[in-house]
Design an enzyme around this catalytic site. Structure first.
Site, mmCIF file in Angstrom:
data_model
loop_
_atom_site.group_PDB
_atom_site.id
_atom_site.type_symbol
_atom_site.label_atom_id
_atom_site.label_comp_id
_atom_site.label_asym_id
_atom_site.label_seq_id
_atom_site.Cartn_x
_atom_site.Cartn_y
_atom_site.Cartn_z
ATOM 1 N N ASP A 60 0.650 -1.310 -0.013
ATOM 2 C CA ASP A 60 -0.483 0.449 0.120
ATOM 3 C C ASP A 60 0.956 1.304 -0.147
ATOM 4 O OD1 ASP A 60 -1.643 1.849 0.639
ATOM 5 O OD2 ASP A 60 -3.160 0.833 1.637
ATOM 6 N N ASN A 87 1.293 5.997 -11.064
ATOM 7 C CA ASN A 87 0.160 6.479 -10.689
ATOM 8 C C ASN A 87 -0.608 6.156 -9.641
ATOM 9 O OD1 ASN A 87 -2.045 6.029 -12.985
ATOM 10 N ND2 ASN A 87 -1.572 3.998 -12.732
ATOM 11 N N ARG A 121 10.554 9.840 -3.142
ATOM 12 C CA ARG A 121 12.008 10.111 -1.901
ATOM 13 C C ARG A 121 12.518 8.919 -1.947
ATOM 14 N NH1 ARG A 121 13.856 9.282 2.725
ATOM 15 N NH2 ARG A 121 14.770 10.708 4.058
ATOM 16 N N TYR A 153 -10.477 15.525 -4.123
ATOM 17 C CA TYR A 153 -9.657 15.355 -4.965
ATOM 18 C C TYR A 153 -8.366 15.954 -6.390
ATOM 19 C CZ TYR A 153 -7.957 12.835 -9.302
ATOM 20 O OH TYR A 153 -7.419 11.852 -10.579
ATOM 21 N N LYS A 157 -4.238 16.757 -6.893
ATOM 22 C CA LYS A 157 -4.036 16.693 -8.135
ATOM 23 C C LYS A 157 -3.365 17.877 -8.622
ATOM 24 C CE LYS A 157 -4.271 12.455 -9.513
ATOM 25 N NZ LYS A 157 -3.514 11.483 -9.765
ATOM 26 N N VAL A 186 -11.119 9.198 -18.611
ATOM 27 C CA VAL A 186 -10.296 7.919 -18.808
ATOM 28 C C VAL A 186 -11.034 6.571 -18.535
ATOM 29 C CG1 VAL A 186 -8.052 6.517 -19.064
ATOM 30 C CG2 VAL A 186 -8.283 8.326 -18.225
HETATM 31 P P1 NDP Z 1 -8.124 2.741 -11.765
HETATM 32 O O1 NDP Z 1 -8.508 2.852 -10.224
HETATM 33 O O2 NDP Z 1 -8.127 1.864 -12.968
HETATM 34 O O3 NDP Z 1 -6.307 2.083 -10.698
HETATM 35 C C1 NDP Z 1 -5.998 3.085 -9.713
HETATM 36 C C2 NDP Z 1 -4.445 2.245 -9.471
HETATM 37 O O4 NDP Z 1 -4.215 2.724 -8.335
HETATM 38 C C3 NDP Z 1 -4.760 0.405 -9.540
HETATM 39 O O5 NDP Z 1 -4.099 -0.022 -10.365
HETATM 40 C C4 NDP Z 1 -4.604 0.203 -7.630
HETATM 41 O O6 NDP Z 1 -4.324 -1.113 -7.229
HETATM 42 C C5 NDP Z 1 -3.837 1.676 -7.470
HETATM 43 N N1 NDP Z 1 -3.669 2.015 -6.106
HETATM 44 C C6 NDP Z 1 -4.676 2.796 -5.170
HETATM 45 N N2 NDP Z 1 -4.732 3.043 -4.099
HETATM 46 C C7 NDP Z 1 -3.682 2.229 -3.857
HETATM 47 C C8 NDP Z 1 -2.532 1.917 -2.828
HETATM 48 N N3 NDP Z 1 -3.121 2.500 -1.411
HETATM 49 N N4 NDP Z 1 -1.531 1.767 -3.038
HETATM 50 C C9 NDP Z 1 -1.206 0.930 -4.116
HETATM 51 N N5 NDP Z 1 -1.944 0.757 -4.903
HETATM 52 C C10 NDP Z 1 -2.572 1.907 -5.265
HETATM 53 O O7 NDP Z 1 -7.856 4.326 -11.852
HETATM 54 P P2 NDP Z 1 -7.059 4.791 -13.353
HETATM 55 O O8 NDP Z 1 -6.228 3.755 -13.884
HETATM 56 O O9 NDP Z 1 -8.084 6.241 -13.830
HETATM 57 O O10 NDP Z 1 -6.181 6.052 -12.321
HETATM 58 C C11 NDP Z 1 -5.087 6.081 -12.378
HETATM 59 C C12 NDP Z 1 -3.941 7.256 -11.897
HETATM 60 O O11 NDP Z 1 -4.922 8.065 -13.024
HETATM 61 C C13 NDP Z 1 -4.700 7.510 -10.760
HETATM 62 O O12 NDP Z 1 -3.740 8.429 -10.321
HETATM 63 C C14 NDP Z 1 -5.936 8.742 -10.544
HETATM 64 O O13 NDP Z 1 -5.995 10.128 -10.017
HETATM 65 C C15 NDP Z 1 -5.458 8.951 -12.305
HETATM 66 N N6 NDP Z 1 -6.298 9.872 -13.287
HETATM 67 C C16 NDP Z 1 -7.198 9.146 -14.153
HETATM 68 C C17 NDP Z 1 -8.469 10.233 -15.181
HETATM 69 C C18 NDP Z 1 -9.080 8.841 -15.628
HETATM 70 O O14 NDP Z 1 -10.368 9.825 -15.836
HETATM 71 N N7 NDP Z 1 -9.258 7.655 -15.291
HETATM 72 C C19 NDP Z 1 -8.055 10.917 -15.428
HETATM 73 C C20 NDP Z 1 -7.104 11.729 -14.729
HETATM 74 C C21 NDP Z 1 -5.989 11.218 -13.930
HETATM 75 P P3 NDP Z 1 -4.885 -1.274 -6.098
HETATM 76 O O15 NDP Z 1 -6.766 -1.557 -5.908
HETATM 77 O O16 NDP Z 1 -4.174 -3.246 -6.840
HETATM 78 O O17 NDP Z 1 -3.882 -1.100 -5.109
HETATM 79 C C1 8X3 Z 2 -9.864 11.851 -12.899
HETATM 80 C C2 8X3 Z 2 -10.623 12.910 -14.034
HETATM 81 O O1 8X3 Z 2 -12.120 15.210 -13.942
HETATM 82 O O2 8X3 Z 2 -13.482 13.164 -12.991
HETATM 83 O O3 8X3 Z 2 -9.136 12.383 -12.336
HETATM 84 O O4 8X3 Z 2 -11.133 14.343 -12.226
HETATM 85 S S1 8X3 Z 2 -11.732 14.111 -12.712
#
Ligand code: NDP
Ligand code: 8X3
Length: 252
Positions: A60, A87, A121, A153, A157, A186
């Site tokens: 985590d 990510n 870090r 949120y 960001k 996305v």
């Molecule tokens: P998903 O929910 O599909 O993926 C999120 C990933 O983050 C998972 O692999 C999850 O793994 C991991 N994660 C979440 N919390 C933890 C934790 N505490 N420790 C370790 N891993 C963690 O979402 P997205 O792929 O969309 O999101 C990826 C990134 O993109 C995020 O930072 C999100 O804010 C950003 N983003 C997404 C957008 C969208 O519209 N989808 C737009 C803009 C940015 P697990 O649960 O196995 O730990």
């Molecule tokens: C994810 C996109 O617009 O839902 O970061 O915040 S939005």
């Protein structure tokens, strides 16, 4: 020799797609996430389909001791991390401040800001010692503007946006590039997580227009990574053509 990339949050969505794209390009991969079954399944797929080495690590990112335990003690053959993709992240809930749920706030702050810091870090020290590297932070359109009910949120960001610029200042003299990629909508598990398993509400987010796919985002990441050594693509915003801002989506 093949390069090594570390992708946090590789168990789904953008992180999974980036991992597959990097493997196709021949990168050996350290992939992380909390869901052991998904991380393990992806590791097997990458190894068998693309013949790359994969180190799956399940922890985590909110837990500093776990981050330091796993990433601070990488096996010798995995220590030369060339690329870090920060990510892992999430949105939880969509409420006005007065109705906000403190546990939701803490999950977002601890994952999106503190988790990114803990990982950065450890890995920036590894990169400094090896003489260079590239860190790519996944920000968001929510880090460029705010929208109603998105308060915390969006704040996390915006913090990623500030940290990306600050990290670049701190690390550029160590031959470490720092880049930020800010996607708009996305279609991933993002909204299922935000709406806590209300999959109908999550699906509605992406109805009536064509959102980005995780693979679209992965392609942009490769563009950032593959820039010539003297070029740093510091910041990119990428949105669906049907989106003009965090709140403006042309739904038919
Ligand atoms: P998903 O929910 O599909 O993926 C999120 C990933 O983050 C998972 O692999 C999850 O793994 C991991 N994660 C979440 N919390 C933890 C934790 N505490 N420790 C370790 N891993 C963690 O979402 P997205 O792929 O969309 O999101 C990826 C990134 O993109 C995020 O930072 C999100 O804010 C950003 N983003 C997404 C957008 C969208 O519209 N989808 C737009 C803009 C940015 P697990 O649960 O196995 O730990
Ligand atoms: C994810 C996109 O617009 O839902 O970061 O915040 S939005």
């Amino acid at each position: 020799m093949s390069k090594i990339a570390l992708v946090t949050g590789a168990s789904s969505g953008i992180g999974r797609a980036i991992s597959i794209t990097l493997a196709k390009e021949g990168y050996n991969l350290i992939i992380t996430g909390r869901r052991v079954a998904l991380v393990t399944e992806l590791a097997k797929l990458l190894e068998s389909n693309y013949k790359v080495r994969v180190l799956p690590l399940c922890f985590d990112v909110r837990d500093q001791l776990q981050v330091e335990h796993y990433l601070g003690n990488l096996p010798e053959s995995w220590k030369e991390v060339d690329v870090l993709i920060n990510n892992a992240g999430l949105a939880v809930g969509l409420n006005t401040i007065d109705q906000g749920i403190v546990d939701d706030w803490e999950r977002m702050i601890d994952t999106n800001i503190k988790g990114l810091l803990y990982v950065s870090r450890v890995i920036s020290n590894i990169m400094i010692n090896r003489g260079g590297g590239h860190i790519i932070n996944i920000g968001s359109i929510a880090g460029k503007s705010v929208y109603p009910n998105g308060n915390v949120y969006c704040a996390t960001k915006h913090a990623v946006d500030a940290l990306s610029r600050a990290m670049m200042m701190d690390l550029f003299t160590h031959n470490i590039k720092v880049s930020q990629l800010c996607p708009g909508a996305v279609e991933t598990e993002f909204s299922q997580v935000r709406f806590k398993g209300d999959n109908e509400r999550a699906a509605n987010v992406y109805k009536g227009f064509k959102p980005l796919s995780a693979e679209d985002v992965a392609e942009v990441i490769m563009f950032i990574i593959n820039a010539p050594a003297h070029v740093n693509i510091a910041d990119i915003v990428v949105m669906p053509a049907a989106q003009a801002s965090a709140t403006m989506i042309d739904k038919k």
